[in-house]
Write a protein that holds these residues in place. Structure first.
Motif, mmCIF file in Angstrom:
data_model
loop_
_atom_site.group_PDB
_atom_site.id
_atom_site.type_symbol
_atom_site.label_atom_id
_atom_site.label_comp_id
_atom_site.label_asym_id
_atom_site.label_seq_id
_atom_site.Cartn_x
_atom_site.Cartn_y
_atom_site.Cartn_z
ATOM 1 N N LYS A 199 -3.791 10.376 -9.571
ATOM 2 C CA LYS A 199 -4.526 9.160 -9.861
ATOM 3 C C LYS A 199 -3.876 8.512 -11.082
ATOM 4 C CE LYS A 199 -9.145 7.463 -10.698
ATOM 5 N NZ LYS A 199 -10.559 7.793 -10.785
ATOM 6 N N VAL B 202 -3.662 -1.965 -10.162
ATOM 7 C CA VAL B 202 -4.637 -1.273 -9.314
ATOM 8 C C VAL B 202 -4.586 0.216 -9.641
ATOM 9 C CG1 VAL B 202 -4.573 -2.936 -7.418
ATOM 10 C CG2 VAL B 202 -2.997 -1.013 -7.397
ATOM 11 N N GLU B 203 -5.667 0.909 -9.319
ATOM 12 C CA GLU B 203 -5.735 2.359 -9.535
ATOM 13 C C GLU B 203 -5.525 3.078 -8.205
ATOM 14 O OE1 GLU B 203 -6.346 4.020 -12.515
ATOM 15 O OE2 GLU B 203 -6.229 2.043 -13.470
ATOM 16 N N SER B 204 -4.744 4.139 -8.254
ATOM 17 C CA SER B 204 -4.669 4.998 -7.068
ATOM 18 C C SER B 204 -5.859 5.947 -7.132
ATOM 19 C CB SER B 204 -3.350 5.775 -7.031
ATOM 20 O OG SER B 204 -3.236 6.646 -8.135
ATOM 21 N N ASP B 205 -6.279 6.462 -5.975
ATOM 22 C CA ASP B 205 -7.390 7.408 -5.961
ATOM 23 C C ASP B 205 -6.868 8.839 -6.091
ATOM 24 O OD1 ASP B 205 -6.531 8.200 -3.385
ATOM 25 O OD2 ASP B 205 -8.137 7.130 -2.349
ATOM 26 N N THR C 173 -2.478 4.309 -12.730
ATOM 27 C CA THR C 173 -2.499 2.856 -12.601
ATOM 28 C C THR C 173 -1.154 2.399 -12.072
ATOM 29 O OG1 THR C 173 -4.047 2.648 -14.443
ATOM 30 C CG2 THR C 173 -2.808 0.678 -13.839
ATOM 31 N N TYR D 288 -3.237 3.770 -2.932
ATOM 32 C CA TYR D 288 -3.462 2.497 -3.608
ATOM 33 C C TYR D 288 -3.154 1.382 -2.632
ATOM 34 C CZ TYR D 288 1.456 1.333 -3.872
ATOM 35 O OH TYR D 288 2.740 0.995 -3.524
ATOM 36 N N THR E 251 0.854 -1.179 0.000
ATOM 37 C CA THR E 251 0.000 0.000 0.000
ATOM 38 C C THR E 251 0.890 1.228 0.000
ATOM 39 O OG1 THR E 251 -1.831 1.115 1.116
ATOM 40 C CG2 THR E 251 -0.172 0.102 2.520
#
Length: 172
Positions: free
Chosen positions: A80, A112-115, A82, A120, A54
């Motif tokens: 944001k 995964v995508e970060s916000d 990937t 992430y 994370t």
């Protein structure tokens, strides 16, 4: 004339408020300048996994040379993007282009995508992985270990490992 200036002023104000912002779900550049530790702590409260990696993904840009005074253009802020996790990959196993972009022959383990705050998380089995950021269709990574491993991260049993990747386009 006064009415025309008022309309022009209002139009410019609306343009700068609405027209120049990044995606609505992406932080405004500079919002977290020099405060990435606070952002990282805030993002730790979002963790829902018990094993894997994370972190907080940020972008650093501008002139980051030591400057005395308020004229620095150096900014670091969450983005944001990937995040692409590959098996542990060394420099010898990847084709490097443009200094920090890579072409990898292996298949990714996970994406995964970060916000908008750069957060992430990726649930992963124990092992060592290489983490890349997909930016403008290219895989970005800017660190290696002593064995030539690209952006390496070790995941242990029942442990969440913190890895804070940075897109670094700053001038030093």
């Amino acid at each position: 004339m006064k009415t025309a200036l008022s309309i022009l002023s209002l139009t410019l104000s609306l343009f700068f408020v609405c027209g120049c912002s990044k995606e609505a779900d992406e932080a405004v550049p500079g919002q977290w300048v020099n405060n990435t530790e606070e952002l990282t702590q805030q993002n730790k409260q979002k963790i829902t996994i018990t094993q894997g990696i994370t972190g907080t993904l940020t972008l650093k840009e501008g002139n980051c040379m030591p400057i005395i005074g308020p004229n620095s253009t150096c900014k670091e802020y969450p983005v944001k993007r990937t995040v692409v996790v590959y098996p542990y990959t060394t420099l010898q196993e990847a084709e490097q282009t443009e200094h920090v972009y890579y072409k990898i022959d292996a298949l990714p383990v996970l994406t995964v995508e970060s916000d908008a705050e750069g957060f992430y998380q990726a649930k992963l089995s124990p092992g060592t992985y290489s983490v890349f950021i997909l930016n403008d269709g290219k895989l970005f990574a800017n660190s290696t270990d002593g064995q030539g491993g690209i952006n390496p991260v070790r995941v242990d049993e029942d442990v969440v490992t913190t890895f804070n990747p940075r897109l670094d386009f700053a001038v030093y």
